[in-house]
Design a protein around this motif. Structure first.
Motif, PDB file in Angstrom:
ATOM      1  N   MET A   1       0.854  -1.214   0.000  1.00 43.09           N
ATOM      2  CA  MET A   1       0.000   0.000   0.000  1.00 43.09           C
ATOM      3  C   MET A   1       0.880   1.251   0.000  1.00 43.09           C
ATOM      4  O   MET A   1       1.769   1.382   0.855  1.00 43.09           O
ATOM      5  CB  MET A   1      -0.860  -0.071   1.282  1.00 43.09           C
ATOM      6  N   TRP A   2       0.638   2.169  -0.957  1.00 39.82           N
ATOM      7  CA  TRP A   2       1.418   3.403  -0.987  1.00 39.82           C
ATOM      8  C   TRP A   2       1.065   4.286   0.204  1.00 39.82           C
ATOM      9  O   TRP A   2      -0.081   4.407   0.580  1.00 39.82           O
ATOM     10  CB  TRP A   2       1.122   4.205  -2.259  1.00 39.82           C
ATOM     11  N   LYS A   3       2.073   4.924   0.747  1.00 44.24           N
ATOM     12  CA  LYS A   3       1.812   5.868   1.830  1.00 44.24           C
ATOM     13  C   LYS A   3       1.321   7.202   1.245  1.00 44.24           C
ATOM     14  O   LYS A   3       0.631   7.971   1.894  1.00 44.24           O
ATOM     15  CB  LYS A   3       3.115   6.071   2.608  1.00 44.24           C
ATOM     16  N   TYR A   4       1.725   7.489   0.010  1.00 46.11           N
ATOM     17  CA  TYR A   4       1.364   8.761  -0.624  1.00 46.11           C
ATOM     18  C   TYR A   4       0.437   8.488  -1.803  1.00 46.11           C
ATOM     19  O   TYR A   4       0.706   7.594  -2.604  1.00 46.11           O
ATOM     20  CB  TYR A   4       2.623   9.484  -1.120  1.00 46.11           C
ATOM     21  N   GLU A   5      -0.609   9.298  -1.903  1.00 48.22           N
ATOM     22  CA  GLU A   5      -1.616   9.074  -2.934  1.00 48.22           C
ATOM     23  C   GLU A   5      -1.029   9.128  -4.345  1.00 48.22           C
ATOM     24  O   GLU A   5      -1.484   8.461  -5.249  1.00 48.22           O
ATOM     25  CB  GLU A   5      -2.717  10.138  -2.840  1.00 48.22           C
ATOM     26  N   VAL A   6      -0.013   9.950  -4.550  1.00 53.14           N
ATOM     27  CA  VAL A   6       0.454  10.183  -5.914  1.00 53.14           C
ATOM     28  C   VAL A   6       1.670   9.336  -6.314  1.00 53.14           C
ATOM     29  O   VAL A   6       2.073   9.357  -7.470  1.00 53.14           O
ATOM     30  CB  VAL A   6       0.797  11.677  -6.151  1.00 53.14           C
ATOM     31  N   LEU A   7       2.248   8.564  -5.372  1.00 53.93           N
ATOM     32  CA  LEU A   7       3.371   7.719  -5.769  1.00 53.93           C
ATOM     33  C   LEU A   7       2.849   6.683  -6.756  1.00 53.93           C
ATOM     34  O   LEU A   7       1.794   6.106  -6.580  1.00 53.93           O
ATOM     35  CB  LEU A   7       4.004   7.024  -4.564  1.00 53.93           C
ATOM     36  N   GLY A   8       3.603   6.433  -7.788  1.00 51.30           N
ATOM     37  CA  GLY A   8       3.152   5.504  -8.814  1.00 51.30           C
ATOM     38  C   GLY A   8       2.441   6.215  -9.942  1.00 51.30           C
ATOM     39  O   GLY A   8       2.324   5.693 -11.051  1.00 51.30           O
ATOM     40  N   LEU A   9       1.967   7.442  -9.680  1.00 50.08           N
ATOM     41  CA  LEU A   9       1.340   8.224 -10.755  1.00 50.08           C
ATOM     42  C   LEU A   9       2.397   9.060 -11.462  1.00 50.08           C
ATOM     43  O   LEU A   9       2.300   9.347 -12.644  1.00 50.08           O
ATOM     44  CB  LEU A   9       0.291   9.196 -10.181  1.00 50.08           C
ATOM     45  N   PHE A  10       3.402   9.492 -10.698  1.00 52.81           N
ATOM     46  CA  PHE A  10       4.433  10.374 -11.250  1.00 52.81           C
ATOM     47  C   PHE A  10       5.809   9.772 -11.042  1.00 52.81           C
ATOM     48  O   PHE A  10       6.001   8.918 -10.181  1.00 52.81           O
ATOM     49  CB  PHE A  10       4.393  11.749 -10.553  1.00 52.81           C
ATOM     50  N   TYR A  11       6.739  10.239 -11.833  1.00 52.58           N
ATOM     51  CA  TYR A  11       8.129   9.832 -11.685  1.00 52.58           C
ATOM     52  C   TYR A  11       8.984  11.079 -11.539  1.00 52.58           C
ATOM     53  O   TYR A  11       8.691  12.111 -12.127  1.00 52.58           O
ATOM     54  CB  TYR A  11       8.600   9.067 -12.927  1.00 52.58           C
ATOM     55  N   GLY A  12      10.068  10.951 -10.788  1.00 57.20           N
ATOM     56  CA  GLY A  12      11.039  12.036 -10.722  1.00 57.20           C
ATOM     57  C   GLY A  12      11.824  12.083 -12.020  1.00 57.20           C
ATOM     58  O   GLY A  12      11.855  11.123 -12.798  1.00 57.20           O
ATOM     59  N   THR A  13      12.465  13.198 -12.244  1.00 57.37           N
ATOM     60  CA  THR A  13      13.362  13.337 -13.397  1.00 57.37           C
ATOM     61  C   THR A  13      14.462  12.283 -13.295  1.00 57.37           C
ATOM     62  O   THR A  13      14.932  11.971 -12.205  1.00 57.37           O
ATOM     63  CB  THR A  13      13.986  14.752 -13.355  1.00 57.37           C
ATOM     64  N   SER A  14      14.901  11.740 -14.430  1.00 55.79           N
ATOM     65  CA  SER A  14      15.957  10.719 -14.378  1.00 55.79           C
ATOM     66  C   SER A  14      17.292  11.397 -14.052  1.00 55.79           C
ATOM     67  O   SER A  14      17.503  12.567 -14.404  1.00 55.79           O
ATOM     68  CB  SER A  14      16.049   9.978 -15.711  1.00 55.79           C
ATOM     69  N   PRO A  15      18.188  10.683 -13.362  1.00 55.72           N
ATOM     70  CA  PRO A  15      19.460  11.305 -12.958  1.00 55.72           C
ATOM     71  C   PRO A  15      20.261  11.868 -14.129  1.00 55.72           C
ATOM     72  O   PRO A  15      20.866  12.923 -14.009  1.00 55.72           O
ATOM     73  CB  PRO A  15      20.210  10.151 -12.282  1.00 55.72           C
ATOM     74  N   ASP A  16      20.244  11.192 -15.289  1.00 55.91           N
ATOM     75  CA  ASP A  16      21.042  11.722 -16.414  1.00 55.91           C
ATOM     76  C   ASP A  16      20.433  13.020 -16.953  1.00 55.91           C
ATOM     77  O   ASP A  16      21.140  13.980 -17.266  1.00 55.91           O
ATOM     78  CB  ASP A  16      21.224  10.671 -17.528  1.00 55.91           C
ATOM     79  N   ALA A  17      19.093  13.066 -17.012  1.00 56.58           N
ATOM     80  CA  ALA A  17      18.438  14.308 -17.461  1.00 56.58           C
ATOM     81  C   ALA A  17      18.729  15.430 -16.465  1.00 56.58           C
ATOM     82  O   ALA A  17      18.986  16.580 -16.849  1.00 56.58           O
ATOM     83  CB  ALA A  17      16.934  14.092 -17.601  1.00 56.58           C
ATOM     84  N   ALA A  18      18.728  15.089 -15.178  1.00 55.59           N
ATOM     85  CA  ALA A  18      18.976  16.109 -14.152  1.00 55.59           C
ATOM     86  C   ALA A  18      20.406  16.641 -14.251  1.00 55.59           C
ATOM     87  O   ALA A  18      20.639  17.841 -14.112  1.00 55.59           O
ATOM     88  CB  ALA A  18      18.717  15.523 -12.762  1.00 55.59           C
ATOM     89  N   GLN A  19      21.355  15.750 -14.516  1.00 52.95           N
ATOM     90  CA  GLN A  19      22.744  16.211 -14.653  1.00 52.95           C
ATOM     91  C   GLN A  19      22.889  17.141 -15.855  1.00 52.95           C
ATOM     92  O   GLN A  19      23.609  18.143 -15.792  1.00 52.95           O
ATOM     93  CB  GLN A  19      23.706  15.020 -14.800  1.00 52.95           C
ATOM     94  N   SER A  20      22.182  16.823 -16.955  1.00 56.84           N
ATOM     95  CA  SER A  20      22.223  17.711 -18.135  1.00 56.84           C
ATOM     96  C   SER A  20      21.633  19.063 -17.769  1.00 56.84           C
ATOM     97  O   SER A  20      22.128  20.117 -18.182  1.00 56.84           O
ATOM     98  CB  SER A  20      21.417  17.131 -19.301  1.00 56.84           C
ATOM     99  N   MET A  21      20.547  19.007 -16.976  1.00 57.21           N
ATOM    100  CA  MET A  21      19.903  20.251 -16.572  1.00 57.21           C
ATOM    101  C   MET A  21      20.860  21.086 -15.717  1.00 57.21           C
ATOM    102  O   MET A  21      20.953  22.299 -15.879  1.00 57.21           O
ATOM    103  CB  MET A  21      18.633  19.925 -15.800  1.00 57.21           C
TER     104      MET A  21
END
Ligand SMILES: C[S@@+](CC[C@H](N)C(=O)[O-])C[C@H]1O[C@@H](n2cnc3c(N)ncnc32)[C@H](O)[C@@H]1O
Length: 168
Positions: free
Chosen positions: A1-21
């Motif tokens: 059971m997710w503790k947060y309602e939105v986990l699984g609906l969204f994803y964080g930015t991928s580490p490689d995209a974040a490094q480019s940013m």
């Protein structure tokens, strides 16, 4: 059971995209930035660690809990919380409000959009005026795992809407 309602609906930015940013933030010497779509605050932390100590990030998300409980403790530990102004609200009215302030128009160095795809065009209209000439606006998911290059018939009705939004 997710503790947060939105986990699984969204994803964080991928580490490689974040490094480019991070690299782009440095290339444009970004100090004053806007982020649309925070989730747990991964890209927000990356931005806060990259801009100078007196830099500012105006960040907006309709949902605050994942930021408060997952990202914020780490952001505090990293000593960069003072750079962040988190606004819990839909991004569009927040951007419209910023546009009413002449002090804010054309004053941002950088924008990152990673939220509801149906509004990307609306965000772009606002951010094009808030971010200064020579600044950078990054949109996550513009290639959408390559889906934008595939013919429409491969997709469900719902996916077609997102595909169309991303192509626009
Ligand atoms: C993909 S996540 C953001 C990930 C984040 N940039 C990161 O790297 O960890 C998308 C976020 O957009 C938020 N969101 C969705 N619609 C929104 C809206 N109209 N205004 C602001 N935020 C919105 C969601 O609540 C979600 O937290």
């Amino acid at each position: 059971m997710w503790k947060y309602e939105v986990l699984g609906l969204f994803y964080g930015t991928s580490p490689d995209a974040a490094q480019s940013m991070g690299m782009i933030l440095k290339l444009v010497n970004a100090e004053n930035t806007i982020e649309v779509g925070v989730f747990t605050g991964y890209s927000l932390l990356l931005t806060a660690l990259t801009i100078p100590d007196d830099g500012k990030i105006t960040a907006t998300d309709i949902y605050r809990r994942t930021y408060d409980e997952i990202g914020l403790p780490i952001i505090k530990k990293a000593g960069v919380e003072h750079k962040i102004d988190f606004i819990e609200a839909p991004a569009l009215p927040v951007l419209d409000k910023l546009l009413e302030d002449p002090e804010k128009v054309g004053r941002f160095d950088f924008g990152f959009v990673d939220a509801d795809k149906g509004n990307y065009w609306n965000y772009h209209e606002r951010l094009a005026n808030l971010v200064k000439v020579g600044g950078v606006i990054i949109y996550d998911n513009t290639l959408w795992e390559g889906f934008v290059a595939l013919p429409e018939e491969y997709f469900s009705e719902e996916e077609r809407i997102t595909r169309k939004d991303m192509i626009e």
